[in-house]
Write an enzyme that holds these catalytic residues in place. Structure first.
Site, PDB file in Angstrom:
ATOM      1  N   SER A 265       0.824  -1.198   0.000  1.00  0.00           N
ATOM      2  CA  SER A 265       0.000   0.000   0.000  1.00  0.00           C
ATOM      3  C   SER A 265       0.870   1.265   0.000  1.00  0.00           C
ATOM      4  CB  SER A 265      -0.962  -0.032   1.190  1.00  0.00           C
ATOM      5  OG  SER A 265      -1.974   0.931   1.037  1.00  0.00           O
TER       6      SER A 265
ATOM      7  N   ASP B 209      -0.371  -4.076  -4.022  1.00  0.00           N
ATOM      8  CA  ASP B 209      -1.514  -3.182  -4.131  1.00  0.00           C
ATOM      9  C   ASP B 209      -1.164  -1.773  -3.657  1.00  0.00           C
ATOM     10  OD1 ASP B 209      -4.108  -3.227  -5.219  1.00  0.00           O
ATOM     11  OD2 ASP B 209      -4.976  -2.903  -3.252  1.00  0.00           O
TER      12      ASP B 209
ATOM     13  N   HIS C 134      -7.912  -5.445  -0.797  1.00  0.00           N
ATOM     14  CA  HIS C 134      -6.639  -4.724  -0.695  1.00  0.00           C
ATOM     15  C   HIS C 134      -5.555  -5.636  -0.121  1.00  0.00           C
ATOM     16  CE1 HIS C 134      -4.202  -1.175  -0.660  1.00  0.00           C
ATOM     17  NE2 HIS C 134      -4.168  -1.039   0.655  1.00  0.00           N
TER      18      HIS C 134
END
Length: 451
Positions: free
Chosen positions: A154, A178, A248
């Site tokens: 992330s 991601d 996610h």
């Protein structure tokens, strides 16, 4: 605005227990997130000699870090509740199991813990500066940038990019799991991860319609299940926190699957997910004498081939199962029909071995068009790999609830494995499928010269 930030806070990953007798990842709580935390970066070193007990290191103290070996940095993202990432321990253990390396967990929980996503994002460059200072000292001690590998989750993916940019793209490799989308979408390359940040950049996009970054960011970008809804994740808000974070977080668990011996996830370079699902992008693999890219840890095995044969930014697609280790096994089902009129519909195929194990695939991405004496090649995906198929059953459906039931007259059906092209291809001839009726048969070996 606070409400939006709190929604974005659902980017968090879950909890993890760590031993209290050794230095461990910083544990905070929701009250800390509400108040906010100042940045404090801690580097936790794990090696095969201390795989369960971390050593705190810094630019002033490298500890047991062996500069002659690969050093892998694990960089987490936004932590709106302050809990440690649930996957940290498993990722450290798995990396050390496949290679004798240094694993450095970059703990910036004090800084990432806040309900205001913007506050965490604003600290990413500061984290990168700390890491550059540390790597500078590694280089003084004899380390090579070629041996630096960063795995960023992330916001951590963009931190990795900032570090790579500081070294003019000479880091060995960056893997973005991601990469965060909010506040980074449509940003210029210098403000996010991009392909020039390392010698090889691979990215897994698992939540492109919410918390992840949609567009390509690496030399190769993997889009599991098209990068959208991941199988096994809640589809409604009644799934609680998992509804917001599951897609996610899936990128991390797919990467972990690549470190297991019993799961090799193959991806297929393609222009779109639709083309992949329609079987138009499977022109790689042993049967074509051309390797397919592998997801995760071993993705860099494909980097030299990527430079020779494919565009500098390549998209690759694949599907996954609902549960760990997520592997899907691909087969082509080639069907030649002899109906006088065109038939449109979907095929469901079920395989069974002699032990009675079964696996099923419903090929219904788009209705297939069956024409007389034309071969239709359908890409079937199975959750289980049956080494020896003893029986096959097929169901043809037009999807119509009312109206006449149709027949599909098959001149030949052929089953061939993409994952194991060395296995014999299986055929059946002269078959009639009644709509919505399961028809089972024992296949025979196809003639060897048959294409």
């Amino acid at each position: 605005m606070l409400g939006l930030c709190f929604f974005l806070s659902l980017m968090c990953l879950a909890r993890s227990d760590t031993g209290e007798t050794c230095p461990s990842f910083t544990k905070l709580s929701l009250p800390s997130a509400v108040v906010g935390t100042g940045l404090n970066v801690r580097l936790l070193l794990y090696t095969r000699k201390n795989s369960t007990c971390a050593q705190i290191i810094s630019s002033k103290f490298l500890g047991n870090l062996n500069v002659t070996k690969k050093t892998t940095f694990i960089i987490h993202g936004f932590r709106p509740t302050g809990s440690p990432p649930v996957w940290i321990e498993e990722l450290v253990d798995s990396l050390l199991s496949v290679e004798d390396m240094n694993v450095v967990v970059v703990d910036w929980n004090r800084g990432a813990t806040t309900v205001v996503y913007n506050h965490a994002s604003s600290k990413t460059r500061n984290v990168a500066e700390v890491l550059k200072e540390f790597i500078d000292q590694m280089l003084v001690e004899g380390a090579s940038l070629d041996n630096i590998y960063m795995i960023g989750v992330s916001l951590g993916a963009h931190i990795s990019g900032f570090v790579g940019e500081a070294y003019y793209g000479q880091l060995g490799r960056i893997t973005g799991l991601d990469p965060a989308g909010p506040l980074y979408n449509e940003k210029p390359p210098e403000d996010r991860l991009d392909p020039s940040d390392a010698q090889f950049v691979d990215v897994i996009h698992s939540d492109i319609d919410a918390l992840g970054y949609k567009e390509p960011l690496g030399n190769i970008d993997f889009y599991p299940n098209g990068g959208l809804d991941q199988p096994g994740c809640p589809k409604t808000i009644f799934g609680g926190f998992q509804y917001f974070k599951c897609d996610h977080q899936r990128s991390v668990y797919l990467y972990l699957s690549s470190l297991r011996e019993n799961c090799t996830i193959t991806a297929y370079p393609c222009d779109s997910y639709r083309d992949y699902r329609n079987g138009k992008c499977v022109s790689c693999g042993p049967s074509w004498q051309e390797p397919c890219p592998l997801l995760g840890y071993y993705a860099d095995n494909w980097k030299d081939y990527l430079k020779e044969k494919y565009p500098p930014m390549t998209k690759a697609y694949f599907d996954t199962a609902e549960k760990k280790p997520f592997c899907i096994y691909h087969y082509f089902v080639d069907i030649i029909t002899w109906n006088k009129n065109i038939r449109r519909g979907s095929i469901t195929i079920k395989l069974r071995d002699k032990a009675g194990n079964t696996t099923e695939s419903k090929i219904n991405h788009e209705p297939a068009k069956f024409q007389k004496y034309h071969q239709v090649s359908l890409l079937a995906r199975f959750n289980q790999d049956l080494e020896k198929v003893a029986a096959i059953s097929l169901v043809f459906s037009t999807g119509s609830v009312v109206g006449p039931k149709y027949k599909l007259r098959i001149l030949r059906v052929k089953l061939r494995s993409l994952a194991h092209p060395e296995r014999p291809q299986l055929c059946r001839y002269d078959l009639v499928l009644m709509e919505n009726v399961e028809t089972a048969f024992q296949p025979i070996l196809c003639p060897k010269l048959q294409m």
